[in-house]
Scaffold this active site. Structure first.
Site, short mmCIF file in Angstrom:
data_model
loop_
_atom_site.label_atom_id
_atom_site.label_comp_id
_atom_site.label_asym_id
_atom_site.label_seq_id
_atom_site.Cartn_x
_atom_site.Cartn_y
_atom_site.Cartn_z
N LYS A 79 0.84 -1.20 0.00
CA LYS A 79 0.00 0.00 0.00
C LYS A 79 0.87 1.25 0.00
O LYS A 79 1.89 1.30 0.70
CB LYS A 79 -0.92 -0.02 1.24
N SER A 159 -9.98 2.28 2.48
CA SER A 159 -9.02 2.97 1.64
C SER A 159 -8.04 2.03 0.93
O SER A 159 -7.45 2.43 -0.07
CB SER A 159 -8.21 3.95 2.48
N SER A 183 -10.53 0.23 6.75
CA SER A 183 -9.83 0.32 5.47
C SER A 183 -9.16 -0.97 5.00
O SER A 183 -8.69 -1.03 3.87
CB SER A 183 -8.78 1.43 5.52
#
Lengths: 512, 95
Positions: A79, A159, A183
């Protein structure tokens, strides 16, 4: 889809160890698949194929000598929230410009020390603020799943949308993600993957670009519960450089999966039966309860009375901490700068151009609730509500070992569908955010499909630092529901009109 | 809680974010809606409740106050938009 990209992390690990495949073959298969899929999915915003092949080469050398490390040769997506040395890390915000960290985050450092291979940086909502991956400065990421008979693009959740999309589309064996209000678990539920949010303090936050420091926690997105166990073991560590990191031994989570669940007490909280909950989600939950009964677990109705206050309290705590954390982006020390007529004007111009609309909205909310005269009424009040939420869980855990809830109130929705009302978007996290507020571990496991064939997940919540029970209980869902097949690789047959990584004016902000 | 345009401008100034008049107008409604929604916390009796500070009792670790990773000025300024001799450059602050 190549056979190699379809392996689970555990299968790939075992085959590498037996020398049936090489790290080079495995990595190359992923790079090829990534290149074919990424224009359509926009899951990776910075692919690092050369670095991946170099790392795979080093893995092959170790494996060849019989000195393989635990994750040697396994290609992962990272990420964009994690600082990776020499590789652009921006949390998908324009304000970080072309930021190239001079150090590695502790979590990724742990993974590389265990031999893992980095395929690239994955897309996410800007500074992890979002539930659809639509607030990214690099454009939306697309869910590899589509509703039956439809070619409408769906969001992967957020997210950690890029990580979830990559793992679901078989362009990463597993990925790192982070969870502040849901998320990891919400995108996992939207993409038919497993998402594990560990206890606050289990993984070091050093080198993770901060959003809300009392809530942020690193965790993996994988295709199986076993893979989540493997990833967590190698992401977690005690880190003296993170003062909130827990000085506890990291257990062998994989081992816990073979333990029996017979006699396990599973709580079902009545407050999660919210008004207007779809019949589909309700049925999924009931089916889950049945699976635990079949596995010999005991189902106990519990009450978590402060559940409904978790989300509004979150929208005080998280923006307040974000307004403090993001004060560092001033156009002086790193990232983009936009000049102004004096220094204050330079700050204001830089931040106005560098941040996207959702980030600005939350920074203003955060600044407001922390401003003179409001601190006690908002922030302290919300932190007191957190104590009550934590107390609810503590009481429940006097009676049960783990708690079963739905992961999300719906399946994935369309790109651009929920743009108008911020609160409507915030409600996506209604089942996940309580876990962050209390600092507990939670996992989302694929449990079924919606009427139009989209993935749905169930969530297991555990006691603090008891990820072993969370994983063991998660395995029950996977065993009963079965693992998902890969989504149809429509991106191979379409000259996809999907969005390319959109570089907005923000990322082009002058760096004078 | 109703936030007016003047408050939006004040908060934006505190947050060092420039907003145009149109943005301020839109934010007025958005911020009011969010603050209205969090207002429901008023229903919760927190009279004798301590604010949460951590997941479990844990003393903040301490270390000796000494430099452990010094002499990396070059790395620290590496990503800055404008530097000179390992100093950050900013517009003139003092006349």
């Amino acid at each position: 889809m190549s056979e190699l990209t379809g392996l689970t992390l555990a299968e790939a690990r075992d085959r590498l160890k037996k020398k049936e495949i090489t790290a080079h073959e495995l990595t190359e298969a992923h790079i090829t698949a990534l290149e074919a899929a990424n224009t359509a999915l926009n899951a990776y915003i910075v692919p690092t194929p050369d670095k991946a092949l170099d790392m795979a080469k080093a893995s092959d050398e170790r494996l060849g000598k019989g000195k393989g490390l635990p994750l040697d040769g396994l290609p992962l997506g990272i990420k964009d929230l994690y600082c990776t040395e020499g590789v652009r890390s921006t949390a998908c915000s324009g304000i970080l410009g072309d930021f190239q960290p001079v150090y590695e985050s502790t979590v990724t450092q742990n993974l590389w020390a265990a031999g893992a291979v980095m395929l690239g940086k994955t897309n996410m909502d800007e500074f992890a603020m979002g539930s659809s991956n639509e607030t990214s400065a690099y454009g939306s990421c697309v869910n590899p799943w589509r509703a039956a008979g439809s070619d409408k693009p769906l969001v992967p959740g957020g997210s950690s949308g890029g990580s979830a999309s990559a793992v679901a589309a078989r362009i990463a064996l597993a990925a790192t993600a982070s969870d502040t209000g849901g998320s990891i678990r919400q995108p996992a539920a939207f993409t038919g993957t497993v998402g594990l949010k560990p206890t606050y303090g289990r993984c070091s936050r050093r080198g993770m670009i901060a959003f809300a420091s009392s809530l942020d926690q690193a965790g993996p997105i994988t295709r199986t519960v076993q893979d989540a166990a493997i990833m967590l073991r190698h992401m977690a560590s005690y880190d003296p450089k993170d003062s909130t990191s827990a000085n506890r031994k990291v257990p062998d989570y994989e081992k816990a999966l073979s333990e029996k669940v017979k006699g396990l007490k599973i709580g079902v909280p009545k407050e999660y039966r919210i008004d207007g909950m779809s019949a589909e989600i309700d049925e999924l939950w009931e089916r889950g309860i049945g699976w635990y009964k079949d596995a010999g677990a005991e189902i106990i109705e519990i009450s978590l009375p402060h559940t409904k206050y978790a989300l509004p309290a979150y929208y005080i705590v998280a923006p307040a901490e974000a307004s403090s954390n993001l004060a560092r982006y001033d156009g002086v020390r790193y990232g983009a700068r936009v000049n102004g007529k004096d220094i204050i004007d330079m700050y204001e111009e830089t931040r106005s151009h560098g941040f996207g609309a959702e980030v600005k909205r939350r920074l203003l909310i955060g600044t407001y609730v922390l401003s003179a005269g409001y601190y006690d009424a908002y922030y302290i009040k919300a932190q007191k509500v957190r104590t009550l939420i934590q107390r609810d869980f503590n009481e429940a855990f006097g009676k049960v070992d783990a708690i079963l809830t739905p992961a999300t109130p719906s399946a994935a929705f369309g790109v651009g569908e929920k743009g108008g009302d911020p609160i409507e978007m915030y409600l996506n996290d209604i089942f996940t955010v309580t876990v962050n507020m209390a600092g507990l571990p939670g996992i989302s496991v694929p449990a079924g499909r919606s009427g139009d064939g989209l993935p749905l997940g169930l969530q297991i919540i555990g006691k603090a630092f008891d990820e072993e029970t969370v994983l063991k209980a998660g395995q029950v869902i996977e065993d009963a529901a079965g693992r998902y097949e890969a989504p149809e690789a429509w991106w191979l047959s379409e000259t996809a009109p999907a969005k390319k990584a959109k570089v907005t004016s923000k990322t082009k902000a002058k760096t004078s | 809680m109703k936030v007016d345009e003047a408050t939006v401008r004040h908060v934006a100034r505190l947050a060092r974010i420039k907003v145009t008049p149109e943005q301020a107008k839109a934010l007025e409604g958005e911020l009011s809606a969010i603050l209205d929604w969090v207002e429901q916390l008023g229903e919760v009796d927190t009279a004798n409740v301590e604010p949460m500070t951590r997941v479990e009792e844990m003393a903040l670790p301490k270390r000796e106050d000494k430099v452990t990773e010094g002499s990396i000025a070059g790395q620290i300024v590496k990503n800055a938009p404008l530097t000179e001799d390992n100093f950050f450059l900013v517009p003139k602050v003092v006349e």
